[in-house]
Scaffold this active site. Structure first.
Site, PDB file in Angstrom:
ATOM      1  CE  LYS A   1      -3.119   2.307   4.548  1.00 53.76           C
ATOM      2  NZ  LYS A   1      -2.864   1.389   3.422  1.00 53.76           N
TER       3      LYS A   1
ATOM      4  CB  SER B   1      -0.953   0.006   1.198  1.00 56.07           C
ATOM      5  OG  SER B   1      -0.240   0.170   2.408  1.00 56.07           O
TER       6      SER B   1
END
Length: 216
Positions: free
Chosen positions: A109, A53
């Site tokens: 993230k 990701s």
């Protein structure tokens, strides 16, 4: 002096010394464990990247260090809430946080929006406060644009106070704020700052060139 007393005296010194050495080793080990626990809880913690990701910034098999002190000292018992806040996450920071839908899991993230920012995604392009994102870290591996769903078209939404909006750098393969909402500042564990080890499971080798790389 009787011989038996001399013998007892000669035997007592080595025994005392042995006990002293054992005690010193035990104390040293306990101190080391306490320091390691303190550092891991309040200052620096190691994490391993399990998914794509954050590719290409972070690869599967990267081992990173996270600064847990920069955003304030956390409650080690409750797991949430900030003690002694120092600073807040800013746009561009790569953070580790408790996954909102399952706080037993840690997610990593990049912060793309802070309190007051207006976030929108139009045909894969990210806009913050009406301005197209200029940074080059967001990439797309899938050329197709999905007309429905939040992956390629999202918002606009304003980031509430006490929250941040996060996205993975690998925009087409990231489960992030587009899907499950904002991250509470109290759930942020720290800021990623360096890659200390990197292992490529596919080639079964060390990625030597990544060791020591700072994370931006």
């Amino acid at each position: 002096m009787p011989d038996i007393v001399k013998k007892e005296m000669s035997l007592s010194a080595p025994q005392a010394r042995t006990k002293s050495l054992v005690r010193e080793y035990v104390e040293a080990i306990l101190i080391a464990l306490v320091l390691a626990l303190f550092i891991r809880t309040f200052i620096i913690q190691a994490f391993k990247i399990p998914s794509e990701s954050m590719k290409p910034t972070l690869l599967v098999g990267d081992h990173i260090l996270v600064n847990k002190f920069i955003y304030g000292i956390r409650n080690p018992l409750g797991g949430r809430g900030l003690w002694v806040p120092i600073s807040r996450p800013e746009r561009g920071d790569i953070i580790v946080f408790l996954y909102p839908q399952d706080p037993s899991k840690d997610f990593i993230k990049r912060v793309v929006g802070v309190a007051g920012d207006r976030i929108e995604v139009r045909n894969k392009e990210l806009f913050v406060n009406g301005q197209r994102e200029a940074a080059a870290y967001g990439v797309h591996e899938d050329p197709a644009v999905m007309p429905t769903g939040p992956r390629d078209n999202f918002g606009p939404q304003e980031v509430p106070e006490g929250k941040v909006f996060v996205m993975g750098d690998n925009r087409d393969k990231s489960l992030d704020s587009r899907f499950w909402g904002f991250v509470d500042l109290a759930a942020v564990k720290g800021k990623a700052f360096i890659i200390y080890w990197s292992w490529d499971a596919n080639d079964f080798g060390v990625r030597w060139g990544r060791l020591g790389d700072t994370i931006h």
